[in-house]
Scaffold this motif. Structure first.
Motif, PDB file in Angstrom:
ATOM      1  N   ARG A  69       0.804  -1.147  -0.113  1.00  0.00           N
ATOM      2  CA  ARG A  69      -0.325   0.135  -0.011  1.00  0.00           C
ATOM      3  C   ARG A  69       0.832   1.021   0.193  1.00  0.00           C
ATOM      4  O   ARG A  69       2.080   1.074   0.229  1.00  0.00           O
ATOM      5  CB  ARG A  69      -1.096  -0.193   1.137  1.00  0.00           C
ATOM      6  N   SER A  97      -0.536   8.977   7.449  1.00  0.00           N
ATOM      7  CA  SER A  97      -1.048  10.553   6.572  1.00  0.00           C
ATOM      8  C   SER A  97      -1.289  11.583   7.446  1.00  0.00           C
ATOM      9  O   SER A  97      -0.759  12.952   7.565  1.00  0.00           O
ATOM     10  CB  SER A  97      -1.331  10.314   5.402  1.00  0.00           C
ATOM     11  N   LEU A 106      -5.369  14.814   0.331  1.00  0.00           N
ATOM     12  CA  LEU A 106      -5.325  13.456   0.685  1.00  0.00           C
ATOM     13  C   LEU A 106      -6.605  12.988  -0.892  1.00  0.00           C
ATOM     14  O   LEU A 106      -5.927  12.227  -1.372  1.00  0.00           O
ATOM     15  CB  LEU A 106      -6.632  13.209   1.405  1.00  0.00           C
ATOM     16  N   VAL A 107      -7.829  13.768  -1.525  1.00  0.00           N
ATOM     17  CA  VAL A 107      -8.321  13.447  -2.461  1.00  0.00           C
ATOM     18  C   VAL A 107      -7.405  14.164  -3.640  1.00  0.00           C
ATOM     19  O   VAL A 107      -7.685  12.858  -4.882  1.00  0.00           O
ATOM     20  CB  VAL A 107      -9.785  14.508  -2.524  1.00  0.00           C
ATOM     21  N   ARG A 109      -4.374  13.318  -3.860  1.00  0.00           N
ATOM     22  CA  ARG A 109      -3.113  12.167  -4.335  1.00  0.00           C
ATOM     23  C   ARG A 109      -4.125  10.642  -4.996  1.00  0.00           C
ATOM     24  O   ARG A 109      -3.487   9.867  -5.530  1.00  0.00           O
ATOM     25  CB  ARG A 109      -2.872  11.770  -2.735  1.00  0.00           C
ATOM     26  N   VAL A 110      -5.320  10.594  -3.814  1.00  0.00           N
ATOM     27  CA  VAL A 110      -6.533   9.362  -4.003  1.00  0.00           C
ATOM     28  C   VAL A 110      -6.388   9.146  -6.127  1.00  0.00           C
ATOM     29  O   VAL A 110      -6.056   8.212  -6.518  1.00  0.00           O
ATOM     30  CB  VAL A 110      -7.296   9.012  -3.091  1.00  0.00           C
ATOM     31  N   ALA A 114      -4.723   6.382  -8.387  1.00  0.00           N
ATOM     32  CA  ALA A 114      -5.826   5.804  -8.873  1.00  0.00           C
ATOM     33  C   ALA A 114      -6.024   5.330 -10.220  1.00  0.00           C
ATOM     34  O   ALA A 114      -5.814   4.350 -10.993  1.00  0.00           O
ATOM     35  CB  ALA A 114      -7.692   6.330  -8.724  1.00  0.00           C
ATOM     36  N   PRO A 127      -9.415  -1.577  -6.202  1.00  0.00           N
ATOM     37  CA  PRO A 127      -9.220  -1.709  -5.368  1.00  0.00           C
ATOM     38  C   PRO A 127      -8.545  -0.495  -3.405  1.00  0.00           C
ATOM     39  O   PRO A 127      -7.767  -0.344  -4.059  1.00  0.00           O
ATOM     40  CB  PRO A 127      -8.777  -2.643  -3.767  1.00  0.00           C
ATOM     41  N   VAL A 128     -10.214  -0.349  -2.635  1.00  0.00           N
ATOM     42  CA  VAL A 128      -9.420   1.208  -1.737  1.00  0.00           C
ATOM     43  C   VAL A 128      -8.503   1.023  -1.104  1.00  0.00           C
ATOM     44  O   VAL A 128      -7.875   1.654  -0.407  1.00  0.00           O
ATOM     45  CB  VAL A 128     -10.507   1.489  -1.128  1.00  0.00           C
ATOM     46  N   ASP A 129      -7.882   0.086  -0.808  1.00  0.00           N
ATOM     47  CA  ASP A 129      -6.479  -0.150   0.069  1.00  0.00           C
ATOM     48  C   ASP A 129      -5.243  -0.011  -0.907  1.00  0.00           C
ATOM     49  O   ASP A 129      -4.273   0.494  -0.227  1.00  0.00           O
ATOM     50  CB  ASP A 129      -5.900  -1.310   0.558  1.00  0.00           C
ATOM     51  N   VAL A 131      -5.047   2.842  -2.676  1.00  0.00           N
ATOM     52  CA  VAL A 131      -4.519   4.064  -2.544  1.00  0.00           C
ATOM     53  C   VAL A 131      -5.185   5.065  -1.532  1.00  0.00           C
ATOM     54  O   VAL A 131      -4.964   5.891  -1.740  1.00  0.00           O
ATOM     55  CB  VAL A 131      -5.658   4.557  -3.917  1.00  0.00           C
ATOM     56  N   THR A 132      -5.091   3.970  -0.227  1.00  0.00           N
ATOM     57  CA  THR A 132      -4.602   4.545   1.173  1.00  0.00           C
ATOM     58  C   THR A 132      -3.305   4.661   1.844  1.00  0.00           C
ATOM     59  O   THR A 132      -3.314   2.804   1.723  1.00  0.00           O
ATOM     60  CB  THR A 132      -6.482   4.437   1.714  1.00  0.00           C
ATOM     61  N   THR A 133      -2.899   5.459   2.492  1.00  0.00           N
ATOM     62  CA  THR A 133      -1.891   5.049   2.661  1.00  0.00           C
ATOM     63  C   THR A 133      -2.442   4.130   4.011  1.00  0.00           C
ATOM     64  O   THR A 133      -3.289   4.314   5.061  1.00  0.00           O
ATOM     65  CB  THR A 133      -0.879   5.901   3.702  1.00  0.00           C
ATOM     66  N   SER A 134      -1.468   3.646   4.754  1.00  0.00           N
ATOM     67  CA  SER A 134      -1.975   2.834   6.019  1.00  0.00           C
ATOM     68  C   SER A 134      -1.578   3.204   7.581  1.00  0.00           C
ATOM     69  O   SER A 134      -0.999   4.565   7.087  1.00  0.00           O
ATOM     70  CB  SER A 134      -1.147   1.405   6.911  1.00  0.00           C
ATOM     71  N   ALA A 135      -1.653   2.898   8.388  1.00  0.00           N
ATOM     72  CA  ALA A 135      -2.235   3.465  10.402  1.00  0.00           C
ATOM     73  C   ALA A 135      -0.535   3.518  10.418  1.00  0.00           C
ATOM     74  O   ALA A 135       0.298   4.678  10.862  1.00  0.00           O
ATOM     75  CB  ALA A 135      -2.536   3.336  10.672  1.00  0.00           C
TER      76      ALA A 135
ATOM     77  N   ALA B 245      -0.652   0.200  15.714  1.00  0.00           N
ATOM     78  CA  ALA B 245      -0.803   0.009  14.246  1.00  0.00           C
ATOM     79  C   ALA B 245       0.016  -0.609  14.380  1.00  0.00           C
ATOM     80  O   ALA B 245       0.445  -1.389  12.619  1.00  0.00           O
ATOM     81  CB  ALA B 245      -1.479   0.524  13.881  1.00  0.00           C
ATOM     82  N   VAL B 318     -12.365   4.379  -7.540  1.00  0.00           N
ATOM     83  CA  VAL B 318     -12.317   3.612  -6.433  1.00  0.00           C
ATOM     84  C   VAL B 318     -13.501   3.138  -5.688  1.00  0.00           C
ATOM     85  O   VAL B 318     -14.124   3.911  -5.939  1.00  0.00           O
ATOM     86  CB  VAL B 318     -11.180   4.352  -5.360  1.00  0.00           C
ATOM     87  N   ASP B 319     -13.278   1.194  -5.548  1.00  0.00           N
ATOM     88  CA  ASP B 319     -14.380   0.687  -4.909  1.00  0.00           C
ATOM     89  C   ASP B 319     -13.944   0.499  -3.047  1.00  0.00           C
ATOM     90  O   ASP B 319     -13.063  -0.220  -2.960  1.00  0.00           O
ATOM     91  CB  ASP B 319     -13.557  -0.681  -5.754  1.00  0.00           C
ATOM     92  N   GLN B 326     -12.093  -7.741  -0.196  1.00  0.00           N
ATOM     93  CA  GLN B 326     -11.517  -6.721   0.747  1.00  0.00           C
ATOM     94  C   GLN B 326     -12.569  -6.336   1.886  1.00  0.00           C
ATOM     95  O   GLN B 326     -14.166  -5.884   1.776  1.00  0.00           O
ATOM     96  CB  GLN B 326     -11.208  -4.978  -0.370  1.00  0.00           C
ATOM     97  N   GLU B 332      -8.075   5.167   4.639  1.00  0.00           N
ATOM     98  CA  GLU B 332      -7.376   5.871   4.925  1.00  0.00           C
ATOM     99  C   GLU B 332      -6.739   6.055   6.732  1.00  0.00           C
ATOM    100  O   GLU B 332      -7.491   5.664   7.099  1.00  0.00           O
ATOM    101  CB  GLU B 332      -7.338   7.283   3.926  1.00  0.00           C
ATOM    102  N   GLY B 333      -5.259   5.448   6.739  1.00  0.00           N
ATOM    103  CA  GLY B 333      -5.028   5.350   7.841  1.00  0.00           C
ATOM    104  C   GLY B 333      -5.057   4.163   8.872  1.00  0.00           C
ATOM    105  O   GLY B 333      -5.873   4.106   9.577  1.00  0.00           O
ATOM    106  N   LYS B 334      -5.904   2.810   8.482  1.00  0.00           N
ATOM    107  CA  LYS B 334      -5.740   1.624   8.759  1.00  0.00           C
ATOM    108  C   LYS B 334      -4.962   0.326   8.166  1.00  0.00           C
ATOM    109  O   LYS B 334      -5.021   0.696   7.152  1.00  0.00           O
ATOM    110  CB  LYS B 334      -7.610   1.378   8.915  1.00  0.00           C
ATOM    111  N   GLU B 335      -5.764  -0.111   9.067  1.00  0.00           N
ATOM    112  CA  GLU B 335      -4.260  -1.855   8.753  1.00  0.00           C
ATOM    113  C   GLU B 335      -5.254  -2.402   8.122  1.00  0.00           C
ATOM    114  O   GLU B 335      -6.594  -2.767   8.162  1.00  0.00           O
ATOM    115  CB  GLU B 335      -3.729  -2.493   9.694  1.00  0.00           C
ATOM    116  N   MET B 361      -5.299   5.633  12.348  1.00  0.00           N
ATOM    117  CA  MET B 361      -4.953   7.281  12.722  1.00  0.00           C
ATOM    118  C   MET B 361      -6.116   7.556  12.339  1.00  0.00           C
ATOM    119  O   MET B 361      -6.960   7.924  11.665  1.00  0.00           O
ATOM    120  CB  MET B 361      -3.778   7.698  11.586  1.00  0.00           C
TER     121      MET B 361
END
Lengths: 201, 575
Positions: A69, A97, A106-107, A109-110, A114, A127-129, A131-135, B245, B318-319, B326, B332-335, B361
């Motif tokens: 991710r 982030s 954020l938008v 970047r996504v 994407a 899939p959303v994961d 294009v989103t940064t993890s915690a 996290a 984005v889905d 999934q 965003e900000g999750k694992e 987060m």
């Protein structure tokens, strides 16, 4: 009041010895004896070299590897240590982030990410994961959807049949604990190691 | 939202409920000074500590002495912790060669850990030596938790005793709590955590060469031993910046589930200790019911909001829909291993309690999803709550609830046979009103002065929520953050340090005054006119008082932050 000063001083000393020295050192000793692999950080060694940890994600950019991710970790700028620069998967500086849902940054970047992903695989939704940064910025996993989305690119880069790569993804998909806890996930580093092993063998 | 998500939440509730009676019974024996199955092993250690520090374990204390002992202990702890941080460069267990911690940061961190807050203005893996983590921060994770529990037990004794002068001995309560409750659970669960993948070593960070040939430095350390007490003691201070996290601090869904149980275990069991000590376990279950209902309401709102995801992403192709492949939602900000349900559950639990550990987060939560932790802390973290502080906070609201009920029928209010009179109500109101004064007062300053505004990372209403959340979290001794805020500045370190101090000690002293005053009273036998405090009417009344008091005080601030942002998000406005 004066009578309470002695216990105040000596209790903090006593508890520092018990809970701050004896306890962590005893746990360390037992852990290194009974669970040496985990205690040392679940490191993966290939050809005698540490290539990473099973639990810590790492950055992949080449087409022949599955990508993790996006990561929001940073490093001090070599030109000016007071500033930081964006470097993904910095494993001694975990961070998210911290962008709120209505942040334009954020938008934008996504939208950018994407667009790039859609160019790789125009047939499927992104899939959303992916294009989103993890915690933590160190998420070792992607969702099964996120892995399957990348199959065409990886298969093409390696000259493998898509079915073969898809089967490898399915073999590396870990389900929920006891079928209930958590979410299904694919460990990116382990999957990529298996891909490399496939190429060799 | 998915069926599996709700199944996980239901499973959590069932297992938590099953732990209440056994742990409550055990803790009651510990605080009544009775023998336990661990006494043969720990008894000599306990007596050794008393002898070392000159404590007479049989001598009980008046509430003022109890308070002074508690405060002096914290002064001593503060000095030691501050000194350790300033001197860490010259001390052992520092393989990364960390420099001394700056004075304002060391002040902030010391206040943070002695008050059970664990607000972290710093990035642990690049700031703190292993020695500070083990012998400074871990120690306060134990003793600040034990202090909270001791104080709650002191208040319970106030209700349970009649015509008594003393409410227990602080040193004995503290020692027995650490040795018989916190330490045994920590040893067992720390080893379980290592088995599940948490590191536990004292070596330097590992340098790896990634598959693509880049260098990756992997931070290490004695993680598991700190992790368990961080959760059990509702401290929440992470070994790493990303807290729970970080894959090393929370490797999988099972460790996540155990961490969630650890956060609530003692707070939930204390309701049973309360019931047992006042001689009617139903009284404890009534308090448990109030907490349980508020917990489920918060979880449902947060889960729903996060599962809905970010509407602005749909236009980008984005889905975000959940499927077998999934979790979807606001990732965003999750694992990935936790998905939405476990993240929403963690967010709610960590702020119902004063834990403040995060596996998500909070700054990247949806507006309503982020309002849940904010409001949980504003209400005083009384939903199972911080260890000890949750119960005494809830009992203060209970005093207020019976007072209001008494006003409605024109009768002197009673709770558990004790007449609630002017002194108790004044002290309870003082303890309850200290919190909003600090939370809202400091926020008001931060959003008009330059050093406050400079720290905000997000624009628009979300930026306001960042500052508000910081002071709410610090005053509530929670320690979680909308972490985009650049808090490691002189302005934020100082004001947040003060907020943590105010939120902890200025609430404790009036609370102990109530304990002392109640202990001295006689018990009035129940009559036909007594308002029963173990039934559903009381449960409803108490929930009403909590929400009305909280609603009236905080609604304007919540409207400026999360509610405005929710409306903006629905309208597609970006900042």
């Amino acid at each position: 009041m004066l009578k309470q000063i002695r216990p105040a001083l000596l209790m903090i000393v006593g508890f520092t010895v018990i809970t701050g020295i004896a306890y962590p050192l005893a746990i360390t000793g037992i852990a290194e004896l009974v669970f040496p692999h985990q205690a040392a950080g679940s490191l993966i060694v290939r050809d005698g070299k540490v290539v990473g940890s099973e639990l810590i994600g790492q950055s992949f950019a080449e087409d022949k590897y599955f990508h993790g991710r996006p990561s929001a970790t940073t490093e001090p700028d070599p030109k000016d240590p007071a500033k930081t620069i964006a470097v993904p998967y910095v494993a001694d500086n975990s961070a998210g982030s911290n962008l709120g849902p209505t942040a334009k940054a954020l938008v934008d970047r996504v939208k950018d990410d994407a667009g790039k992903l859609k160019a790789q695989n125009p047939t499927a939704p992104v899939p959303v994961d992916l294009v989103t940064t993890s915690a933590s910025g160190l998420d070792p996993d992607i969702t099964p959807a996120g892995a399957l989305f990348q199959v065409p690119r990886v298969a093409k880069a390696r000259g493998l049949a898509e079915d073969r790569v898809r089967r490898l993804v399915e073999d590396h998909t870990e389900g929920r604990f006891l079928g209930i806890l958590g979410e299904p996930h694919v460990n990116v580093l382990k999957l990529n190691l298996a891909l490399d092993a496939l190429a060799k063998g | 939202m998915t069926l599996n998500g709700w199944l996980q939440i239901a499973l959590y509730c069932v297992i938590l409920a099953l732990t209440v009676k056994p742990l409550g019974g055990y803790m009651t024996r510990v605080f009544n000074g009775e023998r336990t199955f661990l006494s043969p092993v720990l008894g000599p250690l306990e007596r050794g500590l008393y002898r070392l520090s000159g404590v007479d374990a049989r001598a009980e204390q008046h509430w003022t002495t109890y308070a002074i002992a508690m405060l002096l202990f914290h002064v001593a702890g503060f000095v030691v912790l501050y000194g350790l941080q300033r001197a860490q460069a010259a001390l052992p267990f520092n393989p990364q060669g960390m420099d001394p911690v700056a004075p304002d940061l060391a002040f902030n961190t010391s206040v943070s850990f002695i008050t059970n807050t664990n607000w972290q203005s710093y990035t642990p893996e690049s700031t703190m030596s292993y020695l500070v983590q083990m012998s400074g921060l871990t120690v306060h994770n134990f003793v600040s938790a034990a202090t909270g529990i001791a104080l709650a037990v002191a208040l319970i004794r106030g209700f349970a005793r009649r015509s008594a002068k003393a409410i227990g001995n602080f040193w004995v309560d503290l020692t027995r709590c650490v040795l018989y409750v916190l330490l045994p659970i920590s040893v067992a669960v720390a080893l379980f955590f290592v088995w599940q993948g948490m590191p536990q070593n004292l070596g330097a960070y590992t340098e790896a060469t990634t598959l693509e040939g880049a260098k990756q430095v992997i931070a290490q350390g004695p993680v598991a031993s700190q992790e368990v007490i961080k959760m059990l003691g509702t401290n929440g201070g992470g070994f790493f910046n990303a807290n729970s996290a970080h894959p090393f601090e929370n490797p999988n869904a099972l460790t996540n589930f155990v961490q969630l149980l650890l956060i609530f275990a003692i707070g939930a069991a204390l309701t049973n200790v309360f019931g047992r000590m006042v001689g009617d376990q139903r009284q404890g279950w009534a308090v448990f019911a109030v907490m349980g209902i508020l917990f489920l309401a918060g979880t449902a709102i947060c889960y729903q909001a996060e599962a809905r995801g970010n509407p602005a992403f749909a236009a980008q192709g984005v889905d975000s829909a959940p499927s077998a492949l999934q979790a979807g939602g606001n990732m965003e900000g999750k694992e990935v291993r936790f998905g939405i349900a476990d993240s929403a559950l963690f967010t709610t639990i960590t702020t119902d309690a004063s834990c403040g550990a995060v596996n998500t987060m909070h700054d990247s939560l949806t507006p309503l999803g982020g309002a849940v932790p904010l409001v949980n802390i504003m209400l005083g973290e009384i939903i199972f709550g911080g260890v000890g502080s949750g119960l005494y906070g809830m009992l203060l609201f209970a005093i207020l609830a019976v007072f209001i009920a008494g006003l409605m029928v024109g009768r002197t209010p009673e709770y558990l046979g004790k007449k609630i009179e002017a002194k108790e109500v004044k002290m309870a109101m003082l303890a309850i009103l200290i919190l909003p004064l600090s939370m809202l007062g400091f926020t008001a300053i931060a959003v008009v002065v330059k050093p406050g505004l400079d720290g905000l990372a997000n624009a628009g209403p979300h930026g306001f929520t960042e500052a508000l959340y910081a002071y709410v979290s610090a005053t509530g001794n929670n320690g979680s953050a909308f972490a985009g805020l650049s808090a490691n500045t002189l302005f934020y370190n100082t004001t947040l340090g003060l907020a943590m101090f105010i939120g902890r000690f200025l609430m404790i002293v009036p609370m102990l005054a109530i304990a002392g005053s109640l202990a001295a009273k006689k018990i009035v036998p129940p009559s036909a006119g007594t308002f029963p405090t173990h039934g559903s009417l009381f449960v409803g009344l108490l929930i009403g008082v909590i929400l009305i008091v909280g609603g009236l005080i905080y609604f304007p601030a919540v409207a400026l932050g999360p509610i405005s942002e929710q409306l903006a998000m629905n309208a597609g406005t970006l900042f």
